[in-house]
Enzyme design. Structure first.
Site, PDB file in Angstrom:
ATOM      1  N   TYR A 142      55.484  56.974  25.206  1.00 44.88           N
ATOM      2  CA  TYR A 142      55.797  57.598  23.918  1.00 44.88           C
ATOM      3  C   TYR A 142      55.405  59.063  23.970  1.00 44.88           C
ATOM      4  O   TYR A 142      54.330  59.403  24.459  1.00 44.88           O
ATOM      5  CB  TYR A 142      55.033  56.897  22.793  1.00 44.88           C
ATOM      6  CG  TYR A 142      55.273  57.497  21.418  1.00 44.88           C
ATOM      7  CD1 TYR A 142      56.503  57.373  20.789  1.00 44.88           C
ATOM      8  CD2 TYR A 142      54.254  58.184  20.757  1.00 44.88           C
ATOM      9  CE1 TYR A 142      56.725  57.920  19.526  1.00 44.88           C
ATOM     10  CE2 TYR A 142      54.466  58.733  19.486  1.00 44.88           C
ATOM     11  CZ  TYR A 142      55.702  58.596  18.882  1.00 44.88           C
ATOM     12  OH  TYR A 142      55.910  59.131  17.638  1.00 44.88           O
ATOM     13  N   ASP A 237      51.727  64.354  29.702  1.00 46.71           N
ATOM     14  CA  ASP A 237      51.463  64.222  28.277  1.00 46.71           C
ATOM     15  C   ASP A 237      50.063  63.618  28.140  1.00 46.71           C
ATOM     16  O   ASP A 237      49.882  62.403  28.255  1.00 46.71           O
ATOM     17  CB  ASP A 237      52.531  63.340  27.614  1.00 46.71           C
ATOM     18  CG  ASP A 237      52.310  63.220  26.103  1.00 46.71           C
ATOM     19  OD1 ASP A 237      51.246  63.651  25.623  1.00 46.71           O
ATOM     20  OD2 ASP A 237      53.203  62.681  25.423  1.00 46.71           O
ATOM     21  N   LYS A 265      45.696  64.795  19.253  1.00 45.21           N
ATOM     22  CA  LYS A 265      44.588  63.867  19.006  1.00 45.21           C
ATOM     23  C   LYS A 265      43.196  64.481  19.210  1.00 45.21           C
ATOM     24  O   LYS A 265      42.752  65.215  18.350  1.00 45.21           O
ATOM     25  CB  LYS A 265      44.827  62.574  19.792  1.00 45.21           C
ATOM     26  CG  LYS A 265      46.154  61.945  19.311  1.00 45.21           C
ATOM     27  CD  LYS A 265      46.527  60.600  19.845  1.00 45.21           C
ATOM     28  CE  LYS A 265      47.785  60.125  19.136  1.00 45.21           C
ATOM     29  NZ  LYS A 265      48.859  59.680  19.969  1.00 45.21           N
TER      30      LYS A 265
HETATM   31  C1  LIG Z   1      50.370  60.205  19.680  1.00 44.24           C
HETATM   32  C2  LIG Z   1      51.159  60.668  20.843  1.00 44.24           C
HETATM   33  C3  LIG Z   1      52.126  61.683  20.726  1.00 44.24           C
HETATM   34  C4  LIG Z   1      52.562  62.224  19.405  1.00 44.24           C
HETATM   35  O1  LIG Z   1      51.540  62.888  18.738  1.00 44.24           O
HETATM   36  P1  LIG Z   1      51.667  63.082  17.136  1.00 44.24           P
HETATM   37  O2  LIG Z   1      50.469  63.948  16.826  1.00 44.24           O
HETATM   38  O3  LIG Z   1      51.600  61.725  16.551  1.00 44.24           O
HETATM   39  O4  LIG Z   1      52.939  63.774  16.872  1.00 44.24           O
HETATM   40  C5  LIG Z   1      52.702  62.163  21.878  1.00 44.24           C
HETATM   41  N1  LIG Z   1      52.367  61.678  23.085  1.00 44.24           N
HETATM   42  C6  LIG Z   1      51.465  60.700  23.238  1.00 44.24           C
HETATM   43  C7  LIG Z   1      51.113  60.228  24.597  1.00 44.24           C
HETATM   44  C8  LIG Z   1      50.841  60.142  22.115  1.00 44.24           C
HETATM   45  O5  LIG Z   1      49.990  59.134  22.270  1.00 44.24           O
END
Ligand SMILES: *Cc1c(COP(=O)(O)O)cnc(C)c1O
Length: 433
Positions: A142, A237, A265
């Site tokens: 994701y 990511d 995060k």
């Molecule tokens: C949570 C998440 C996102 C998206 O971040 P948001 O702050 O919710 O837009 C992107 N990549 C990874 C791996 C994530 O866990």
């Protein structure tokens, strides 16, 4: 009716599904959300005053535990000086410098407001830098909800992404190619097919949005090799893994250097912050230096920066925290797997550092296909039981458990005891002899 239920009844009248992000609706475990009133350390309290041990930690940011006094103090100080100026500030420079000084792959970094925005912008920079359009992502990873990344699980034969959400025009996902996690052949096949068209490969170095799935030996190194060979950029990511597996994230943990990294995060300590950074010549493509446009009214917001900078400073100054957290987590997941075995179940536990996940399947989970063999109805039953007993787990099978520095051995042992109670009483699905 509980207070949470009453509030939720009203919530659904005014907010789609009653929530501002779908997983919070508890839909996949068939119950209704607890309305959270406050949090401290590893604990949450809902509107009914019920206490929980929290294994979500706001989906990662709360690595120091909730309401850490130094982080709160920094935020309150910043608030007193003004909430936003829409102008350059010193704290943004301090934040950028802290990250560039401690992450070898990052020469320059740009702050944004979410992980979604960080990934979207990093991909734009990669396309601008390489002059190529196609990207490769992995099924089950994701990367936020931007149009080009909402792509259906692909098959090897599929080279053009099909949107996985209504409202995404097929043109937006046409250049998104999908490969299988832990399957380098599936990546190489796409590179062979489009040797000069692929701008970047984006990957969660530890997949943590299909449950937790670890990269097998050689997978990340192989991606590095293929990207270099075909002139594509490698984007890690690290929205979840950054500042979690180690201060330097997955790239430090596994010793693989990406060209660009995305954060979210933990970097905001609970405030809405994302960031993307990497090699100087790529980041200098971004406006106002270069031709890749990217902007944000509230990007680098002083209150959000104060929170993130305080948390990252604490983490940088206490390398022993990671050792302690990872050791504590190793023991916890070991005890949980002993409990699973003692109950005669064959369920899988994937874990690395302070991230982990119990899959209700007997099959080892190494990619999206195997993750999907998990019995989500059983997870729902388990999760509802745990929450009713004061253990707040992610209300969906394909999410991680997040441990924090604030979790005590007593809290973790108690969690294993409650899980053991559930598993011992659970009917069927016993370990095959
Ligand atoms: C949570 C998440 C996102 C998206 O971040 P948001 O702050 O919710 O837009 C992107 N990549 C990874 C791996 C994530 O866990």
């Amino acid at each position: 009716m509980t207070k949470s239920e009453k509030i939720f009844e009203e919530a659904v009248r005014f907010i789609p599904g009653g929530v501002n992000s779908p997983v919070r609706a508890f839909g996949s475990i068939g119950s209704t959300p607890r309305m959270i009133a406050r949090a401290s350390g590893a604990k949450l309290w809902d509107e009914d005053g019920k206490e929980y041990i929290d294994f979500i930690g706001s989906w990662g940011p709360m690595i120091l535990g909730h309401s850490h006094p130094e982080v709160l103090e920094a935020v309150i100080d910043a608030c007193a000086r003004g909430l936003s100026f829409g102008a350059a500030t010193k704290i943004e420079v301090e934040m950028a410098k802290l990250i560039c000084d401690s992450i070898p792959s990052i020469d320059m970094i740009r702050m944004v407001n979410s992980g979604t925005e960080a990934v979207m912008s990093a991909i734009r920079a990669a396309r601008g830098f390489t002059g190529r359009d196609k990207i490769i992502k992995f099924t089950g990873c994701y990367h936020g909800h931007s149009d080009g990344l909402l792509v259906k699980a692909g098959s090897g034969a599929m080279t053009s992404g099909i949107p996985d959400s209504a409202g995404v025009p097929s043109g937006c996902t046409r250049d998104t190619l999908t490969a299988s996690y832990n399957d380098l052949d599936s990546v190489e096949e796409l590179f062979r097919q489009f040797p000069e068209e692929i701008a970047c490969v984006i990957v969660e170095p530890v997949a943590a949005n299909m449950g937790v799935v670890l990269p097998e030996t050689g997978f990340l190194e192989g991606l590095r090799y293929l990207c270099t060979k075909y002139g594509a950029l490698l984007i890690f990511d690290e929205v979840i893994t950054g500042f979690r597996l180690a201060f330097g994230g997955a790239q430090e943990y596994f010793g693989v250097r990406p060209d660009l990294t995305t954060y979210g995060k933990i970097i905001g300590a609970g405030m809405p912050v994302g960031a993307y950074g990497g090699r100087r010549e790529i980041m200098e493509m971004v406006a106002p230096v270069g031709p890749v446009y990217q902007a944000g009214t509230l990007s680098g917001n002083p209150v959000a920066m104060a929170a993130g900078f305080a948390q990252l400073s604490i983490l940088r100054d206490h390398p022993e925290y990671y050792r302690e957290l990872n050791e504590k987590a190793d023991i916890f997941f070991k005890k949980l797997s002993v409990a699973v075995e003692a109950a005669g179940k064959n369920y899988q536990i994937n874990h690395i550092g302070s991230l982990g996940c119990l899959f209700f399947t007997g099959e080892p989970v190494r990619d999206y296909e195997s993750a999907k063999t998990s019995d989500t109805a059983r997870y729902a039953d388990y999760c509802n039981y745990m929450i009713s007993r004061g253990i707040y787990l992610a209300p969906a099978q394909f999410e991680a458990m997040f441990l924090s520095m604030a979790h005590t051995t007593e809290q973790l042992d108690h969690t294993v005891d409650v899980a053991m109670e559930y598993l011992a009483a659970e009917e069927g699905n016993d370990r095959q002899q």
